[in-house]
Design a protein around this motif. Structure first.
Motif, PDB file in Angstrom:
ATOM      1  N   SER A 287     -73.059  18.367 -48.593  1.00  0.00           N
ATOM      2  CA  SER A 287     -72.784  18.330 -50.028  1.00  0.00           C
ATOM      3  C   SER A 287     -71.853  19.467 -50.441  1.00  0.00           C
ATOM      4  CB  SER A 287     -74.088  18.433 -50.820  1.00  0.00           C
ATOM      5  OG  SER A 287     -73.818  18.577 -52.197  1.00  0.00           O
ATOM      6  N   ARG A 288     -70.944  19.157 -51.366  1.00  0.00           N
ATOM      7  CA  ARG A 288     -70.018  20.174 -51.877  1.00  0.00           C
ATOM      8  C   ARG A 288     -70.715  21.163 -52.799  1.00  0.00           C
ATOM      9  NH1 ARG A 288     -64.831  19.083 -50.735  1.00  0.00           N
ATOM     10  NH2 ARG A 288     -64.119  20.547 -52.333  1.00  0.00           N
ATOM     11  N   ARG A 289     -71.997  20.978 -53.029  1.00  0.00           N
ATOM     12  CA  ARG A 289     -72.736  21.942 -53.847  1.00  0.00           C
ATOM     13  C   ARG A 289     -72.955  23.243 -53.096  1.00  0.00           C
ATOM     14  NH1 ARG A 289     -77.864  18.399 -55.441  1.00  0.00           N
ATOM     15  NH2 ARG A 289     -77.653  17.989 -53.200  1.00  0.00           N
TER      16      ARG A 289
ATOM     17  N   GLY B 183     -76.046  21.365 -38.895  1.00  0.00           N
ATOM     18  CA  GLY B 183     -75.397  21.994 -40.031  1.00  0.00           C
ATOM     19  C   GLY B 183     -74.537  21.031 -40.832  1.00  0.00           C
ATOM     20  N   ARG B 184     -73.860  20.118 -40.137  1.00  0.00           N
ATOM     21  CA  ARG B 184     -73.035  19.139 -40.857  1.00  0.00           C
ATOM     22  C   ARG B 184     -73.893  18.241 -41.734  1.00  0.00           C
ATOM     23  NH1 ARG B 184     -69.913  19.338 -36.036  1.00  0.00           N
ATOM     24  NH2 ARG B 184     -71.156  17.710 -35.045  1.00  0.00           N
ATOM     25  N   ARG B 185     -75.107  17.932 -41.274  1.00  0.00           N
ATOM     26  CA  ARG B 185     -75.992  17.104 -42.097  1.00  0.00           C
ATOM     27  C   ARG B 185     -76.535  17.899 -43.286  1.00  0.00           C
ATOM     28  NH1 ARG B 185     -77.767  15.507 -36.890  1.00  0.00           N
ATOM     29  NH2 ARG B 185     -79.538  16.944 -37.038  1.00  0.00           N
TER      30      ARG B 185
ATOM     31  N   ARG C 141     -70.443  25.394 -45.771  1.00  0.00           N
ATOM     32  CA  ARG C 141     -69.922  24.086 -45.358  1.00  0.00           C
ATOM     33  C   ARG C 141     -69.055  24.205 -44.122  1.00  0.00           C
ATOM     34  NH1 ARG C 141     -68.260  23.513 -50.762  1.00  0.00           N
ATOM     35  NH2 ARG C 141     -66.119  23.287 -50.045  1.00  0.00           N
ATOM     36  N   ARG C 142     -68.392  25.354 -43.943  1.00  0.00           N
ATOM     37  CA  ARG C 142     -67.517  25.561 -42.793  1.00  0.00           C
ATOM     38  C   ARG C 142     -68.267  26.049 -41.551  1.00  0.00           C
ATOM     39  NH1 ARG C 142     -61.980  26.562 -43.636  1.00  0.00           N
ATOM     40  NH2 ARG C 142     -62.098  28.245 -42.108  1.00  0.00           N
TER      41      ARG C 142
END
Length: 408
Positions: A88-90, A82-84, A96-97
């Motif tokens: 991106s901030r998109r 998931g981190r990969r 993202r969390r």
């Protein structure tokens, strides 16, 4: 009093680095009859130290505990993927969390497996999780059993799914006592988990017998090529975001006298190190990667001072400060944490500088060859409130007994 039937859980014992290794080895040596539960084993250095102390190291055992550990590994794999994917901030903030939430669940499952195994291996034992997750405390208490848990910092907040899991296991908090190394971390933890019992207790331990000897210092300085009329400062540990490497970078560029800079740890900013190697007054030596305790000790031994620079507001315990004091190494310290600054006070073996103030740090570094600092005395650690390993083992054992006797 010698601690008896103390079981220490360390889920990260297989990873080298940090003052976690020192605390584990020192506590087991002090407790004598201690048992260590480490789901992925321990480092080679710890294995040798524990063997000398006659300490047994076990991994989670039993069908349920092994299944929980397998589920923990799967959660960590999901988190890594998931981190990969969501780096991106998109992506929406919730996505993202999500990997961090999976990490919290994975750590919880591993802790449950270890605490269950601890109680199974040593019935009636005092169980202490040395490096605990900042979340799902009640779930570990409910599914694993009574235990003390050291929560060093709070990095990740709980999103709704994890909060719901925590509430479902809320009554398990009565089987848990959380220890935080600083009051600031304790206040944050209490604010997020109102029903959780929290006490402040240093995690690091220090014994006067660990101090560096004059022979060690002479040998280390010769090994690193530090002359009698030269000065050396050491930077120990990985360059994590809470450390202010920018203030050090600027200060080194303003030095007016030659200075040996000894760097050991990982991760490091290789670009910044390359820049430092070109500075006219810097004599840079780097020991990259996770280093053995003996090598880290040698770096401290060669140094005239240890440098600790953090960003303002960082209030978790500094293992580097404790390491310097217990080994007898002078300290250059940013005033990022008012409570720590107050504890250090007017000690003649320490100099503080305003966090982020490169000009003041440059003056302190330039003064090292001309005005060397005295070394902390053997009582310095105790004056800072740092317990010996024996005192810590006894304290944890008594506390665990009180926890078991508390009605739940």
């Amino acid at each position: 009093m010698t601690a008896r039937r103390l079981v220490l859980v360390e889920t990260g014992a297989h990873q080298a680095g940090g003052h976690r290794d020192h605390a584990l080895d020192a506590l087991t040596d002090a407790a004598r009859s201690a048992l260590v539960v480490a789901p992925y084993g321990v480092t080679g250095e710890s294995a040798r130290a524990l063997a000398v102390s006659g300490v047994r190291v076990v991994r989670p055992a039993g069908v349920l505990s092994e299944a929980l550990l397998t589920a923990s590994r799967m959660a960590e794999l999901v988190a890594a993927a998931g981190r990969r994917v969501f780096a991106s901030r998109r992506w929406p903030r919730m996505l993202r969390r999500a990997p961090h939430q999976a990490t919290l669940v994975g750590r919880c499952l591993a802790e449950v497996a270890c605490v269950r195994t601890a109680h199974r291996e040593a019935e009636g034992a005092s169980v202490v999780v040395l490096t605990a997750s900042e979340a799902l405390h009640g779930a570990v208490g409910l599914l694993g059993g009574p235990h003390i848990r050291f929560v060093h910092e709070v990095n990740t907040t709980e999103d709704l799914p994890v909060r719901l899991l925590g509430r479902a296991a809320g009554r398990g908090r009565r089987a848990v006592l959380a220890l935080t190394p600083t009051a600031a971390v304790g206040e944050e933890l209490s604010g997020r988990f109102p029903g959780l019992r929290v006490q402040v207790r240093p995690f690091a331990v220090a014994d006067p017998t660990e101090r560096l000897t004059a022979d060690e210092r002479d040998f280390a300085r010769a090994s690193f090529g530090v002359g009698d009329d030269e000065a050396a400062v050491c930077l120990v540990g990985g360059w994590w975001p809470h450390k202010d490497m920018d203030v050090i970078d600027r200060a080194l560029g303003w030095l007016d006298a030659p200075l040996h800079v000894l760097v050991v740890g990982w991760p490091l900013d290789l670009g910044l190190l390359k820049r430092w190697s070109r500075l006219p007054q810097v004599r840079l030596q780097v020991v990259p990667g996770p280093a053995s305790p003996d090598l880290v000790r040698a770096v401290y031994a060669a140094a005239d001072a240890a440098l600790v620079a953090r960003r303002p507001g960082i209030a978790k315990e500094s293992g580097l400060v404790i390491d310097a004091v217990r080994l007898g190494v002078p300290l250059l310290l940013s005033d990022h944490d008012p409570a720590l600054t107050a504890r250090v006070g007017a000690a003649d073996w320490a100099r503080t500088f305003p966090a982020g103030n490169s000009a003041r740090l440059a003056i302190l570094l330039s003064d090292l060859p001309r005005l060397p600092l005295p070394r902390p005395c053997p009582r310095a650690a105790a004056a800072l409130g740092v317990p010996t390993a024996a005192d810590q083992a006894d304290y944890l054992t008594r506390l665990a007994v009180e926890l078991k006797e508390t009605p739940r």
